[in-house]
Design an enzyme around this catalytic site. Structure first.
Site, PDB file in Angstrom:
ATOM      1  N   ASP A  20       0.857  -1.184   0.000  1.00  0.00           N
ATOM      2  CA  ASP A  20       0.000   0.000   0.000  1.00  0.00           C
ATOM      3  C   ASP A  20       0.893   1.234   0.000  1.00  0.00           C
ATOM      4  O   ASP A  20       1.978   1.223   0.598  1.00  0.00           O
ATOM      5  CB  ASP A  20      -0.910   0.024   1.227  1.00  0.00           C
ATOM      6  CG  ASP A  20      -1.913   1.169   1.169  1.00  0.00           C
ATOM      7  OD1 ASP A  20      -2.963   0.992   0.529  1.00  0.00           O
ATOM      8  OD2 ASP A  20      -1.639   2.241   1.740  1.00  0.00           O
ATOM      9  N   GLU A  22       1.000   5.676   0.290  1.00  0.00           N
ATOM     10  CA  GLU A  22       0.380   6.986   0.514  1.00  0.00           C
ATOM     11  C   GLU A  22       1.086   7.960  -0.410  1.00  0.00           C
ATOM     12  O   GLU A  22       2.312   7.863  -0.614  1.00  0.00           O
ATOM     13  CB  GLU A  22       0.513   7.421   1.966  1.00  0.00           C
ATOM     14  CG  GLU A  22      -0.124   6.490   2.981  1.00  0.00           C
ATOM     15  CD  GLU A  22      -1.614   6.340   2.795  1.00  0.00           C
ATOM     16  OE1 GLU A  22      -2.146   5.267   3.140  1.00  0.00           O
ATOM     17  OE2 GLU A  22      -2.251   7.283   2.261  1.00  0.00           O
ATOM     18  N   HIS A 159      -5.256   4.971   6.488  1.00  0.00           N
ATOM     19  CA  HIS A 159      -4.599   6.030   5.714  1.00  0.00           C
ATOM     20  C   HIS A 159      -3.118   6.128   6.037  1.00  0.00           C
ATOM     21  O   HIS A 159      -2.501   7.171   5.815  1.00  0.00           O
ATOM     22  CB  HIS A 159      -5.293   7.387   5.905  1.00  0.00           C
ATOM     23  CG  HIS A 159      -6.776   7.332   5.687  1.00  0.00           C
ATOM     24  ND1 HIS A 159      -7.337   6.855   4.519  1.00  0.00           N
ATOM     25  CD2 HIS A 159      -7.819   7.661   6.493  1.00  0.00           C
ATOM     26  CE1 HIS A 159      -8.646   6.918   4.618  1.00  0.00           C
ATOM     27  NE2 HIS A 159      -8.968   7.388   5.808  1.00  0.00           N
ATOM     28  N   ASP A 164      -2.667  -0.063   6.380  1.00  0.00           N
ATOM     29  CA  ASP A 164      -3.584  -0.509   5.329  1.00  0.00           C
ATOM     30  C   ASP A 164      -3.090  -1.779   4.655  1.00  0.00           C
ATOM     31  O   ASP A 164      -3.886  -2.637   4.250  1.00  0.00           O
ATOM     32  CB  ASP A 164      -3.758   0.599   4.287  1.00  0.00           C
ATOM     33  CG  ASP A 164      -4.654   1.725   4.787  1.00  0.00           C
ATOM     34  OD1 ASP A 164      -4.733   2.766   4.109  1.00  0.00           O
ATOM     35  OD2 ASP A 164      -5.263   1.561   5.847  1.00  0.00           O
TER      36      ASP A 164
END
Length: 571
Positions: A20, A22, A159, A164
């Protein structure tokens, strides 16, 4: 191992790297990764993790910082992607690359690898979002949070990349076990290929052309459906935004066990069309309580309902959770289906606004408390500043009406202040409140006044013709489209404008249930709704002139009965 060798592995022997990212924004063309989290899964267990903040070489937008908690200071001394590209490639190795909405994460990884002159890993891919769409067709939302909640997976640090990735890894483990048990999948190849199976191939695998024609005769419209057995007893009632798609899902190979049990027990299907999903929800709840179908487990009883009550009788009102609704001069906000939801909003307000939390007994002692010392309360017990307290309370009301920007700005500034003072634990607590506020952006009330004062007509424009729903004195009235039923909707509007007072003024359990269903739906579908506050009109005629008179009607029957044997291909 080569590609074919990897795909031929048994699912429980395959190794997955669940990742994952960001980022500074949504488009990989103009944005960069600021955090990467990878979790290795093997033999249905999490065995290893990798995490790194990444310097994007540009400023992180404020809204991204508010969303993730990652600031420019956090990534200032972090490595650039070029610095960690080799170790990322080495960590992934020959593993299957997995993720939830994997195409998003991969598009950024491809950009970063290409930017530093490398090619992204060409490993087999598995998107848990795509698989979830195929094995959980009745799950309304397939987002990471929704799937995790459905599978009873506790997610933490949402987040944030590693948090995540861990949640996605746990989803992957449960999904892998599910397809092995329910679909008989043994190899990785079967699982990987399943994500690309089209919905039509899944839904239509065992349906002959005759059966598909029968499905095509079902209306693509909202309504309520009743499964009826050979003895004429209703065994299950449900609602649908699209009756055609919902009924079709019951005959899917991937239909849940309960759906297959319903089909096996039923011989007829009766459908009732409605003008909107909301009126379908209201009709479903009412029908289940009236007919008590044996295969329905929910909506048979009136559930718990909670409000946030502002005790306006006190000179300096406080806020409390109440499971009781009354026209007692206090203001009520809600309603909330569970105490947990009410408590979440209650705590969010108390931590964001400086209203008092003490009991009336403690307030009367006229002594400052700990909350006043940490700026969580204006200490009206000491200051007696009515105007300042009233202004703060007005901000609370605005927040309850869905206006979140003031609260968001206040908490972001507080988080920056704590960070500057290196009070990182305090900053993290504030960041969690910001996450809660952001999660409430489209979930707060549609009403511009407390529920006890709200007398509103809602116009819903969704399908065949408009629906009209009235909230009056805590009760819900739906405009009837059939001449066979008495229209209490008109009576209620007449009573309002003639100022008729009824002795049974307080809403009962059924009224509160309808209110909960209505308000929850309206909040989620606010783009389909117009609100008309009755206090803004002098009479019914003036109100009706304001409403849109044009509406489109289709000549579809209100109630239709289908033979399930034909739909299931047994004739």
């Amino acid at each position: 191992m080569n590609f074919e060798e990897i795909l031929s592995l048994p699912i429980d022997q395959a190794s997955f790297c669940v990742l994952d990212v960001e980022t500074t924004g949504l488009s990989p063309q103009y944005n960069n990764i600021i955090e990467l989290g990878i979790v290795r899964v093997k033999n249905y267990k999490i065995v290893e993790k990798y995490h790194s903040l990444i310097n994007p070489g540009r400023d992180i937008p404020n809204f991204i910082t508010g969303f993730t908690g990652i600031s420019n200071d956090d990534v200032y001394n972090a490595p650039f992607f070029d610095d960690i590209a080799d170790e990322v490639t080495e960590f992934i190795g020959d593993d299957v690359i997995a993720g939830h909405n994997l195409s998003f994460d991969k598009s950024f990884l491809k950009r970063e690898f290409n930017y530093c002159g490398r090619s992204e890993p060409a490993n087999p891919n598995l998107c848990t979002l795509k698989v979830a769409r195929r094995i959980f067709p009745l799950l309304k939302s397939k987002s990471l949070g929704s799937v995790a909640s459905f599978l009873k997976i506790k997610s933490s640090s949402s987040h944030r990349a590693l948090g995540d990735a861990e949640t996605t890894a746990k989803i992957l483990i449960k999904i892998a076990k599910h397809v092995k048990k329910n679909f008989g999948f043994e190899t990785l190849s079967e699982l990987v290929n399943f994500q690309y199976t089209t919905a039509s191939r899944i839904n239509g695998a065992n349906l002959k052309s005759k059966i598909l024609c029968e499905f095509d005769s079902l209306p693509d419209a909202p309504g309520v459906y009743h499964f009826i057995n050979s003895k004429g007893h209703t065994i299950y009632i449900g609602k649908a935004k699209s009756l055609k798609e919902r009924v079709r899902s019951y005959f899917s190979q991937t239909a849940p066990r309960k759906a297959k049990k319903i089909i096996k027990s039923a011989s007829k299907l009766k459908i009732e069309l409605t003008n909107s999903e909301l009126t379908a929800l209201l009709k479903e709840a009412e029908s289940i309580k009236t007919k008590n179908p044996r295969l329905n487990t929910q909506l048979k009883k009136y559930g718990n309902k909670y409000f946030l009550r502002v005790n306006t009788a006190h000179k300096f009102p406080d806020l409390e959770i109440s499971n009781h609704f009354d026209f007692d001069g206090n203001d009520y906000f809600g309603l909330f289906g569970t105490k947990k939801k009410a408590l979440s909003m209650f705590e969010m307000i108390n931590k964001t606004f400086a209203i008092r939390e003490c009991s009336n007994k403690d307030f009367a002692k006229n002594k400052r408390c700990f909350l006043a010392d940490i700026d969580r309360c204006l200490a009206p017990c000491v200051s007696k500043e009515k105007e300042i307290y009233t202004n703060e309370l007005e901000k609370v009301y605005e927040f309850m009406y869905g206006k979140n920007q003031f609260a968001l700005n206040r908490m972001i500034n507080k988080m920056k202040e704590y960070s500057a003072k290196q009070k990182f634990e305090n900053a993290q607590e504030v960041k969690e409140i910001i996450d809660l506020i952001l999660s409430q952006t489209h979930k707060t009330s549609l009403l511009a006044e407390p529920v006890n004062r709200a007398n509103v007509l809602f116009e819903i424009n969704e399908t065949f013709t408009r629906d009209y729903v009235l909230l009056l004195s805590g009760k819900i009235y739906v405009k009837k489209q059939s001449m066979k039923e008495r229209d209490f909707f008109e009576d209620a509007i007449d009573d309002y404008f003639t100022q008729t007072i009824h002795t049974d003024m307080l809403p009962n359990e059924e009224d509160l249930e309808k209110m909960k269903i209505t308000l929850n739906w309206l909040i989620k579908n606010r783009n389909k709704v117009r609100c008309f506050y009755l206090k803004e009109f002098n009479n019914k005629e003036e109100l009706y002139r304001k409403l849109t008179s044009s509406s489109t009607r289709y000549s579809l029957p209100e109630v239709t009965v289908f033979n399930l044997k034909i739909l299931a291909g047994q004739q």
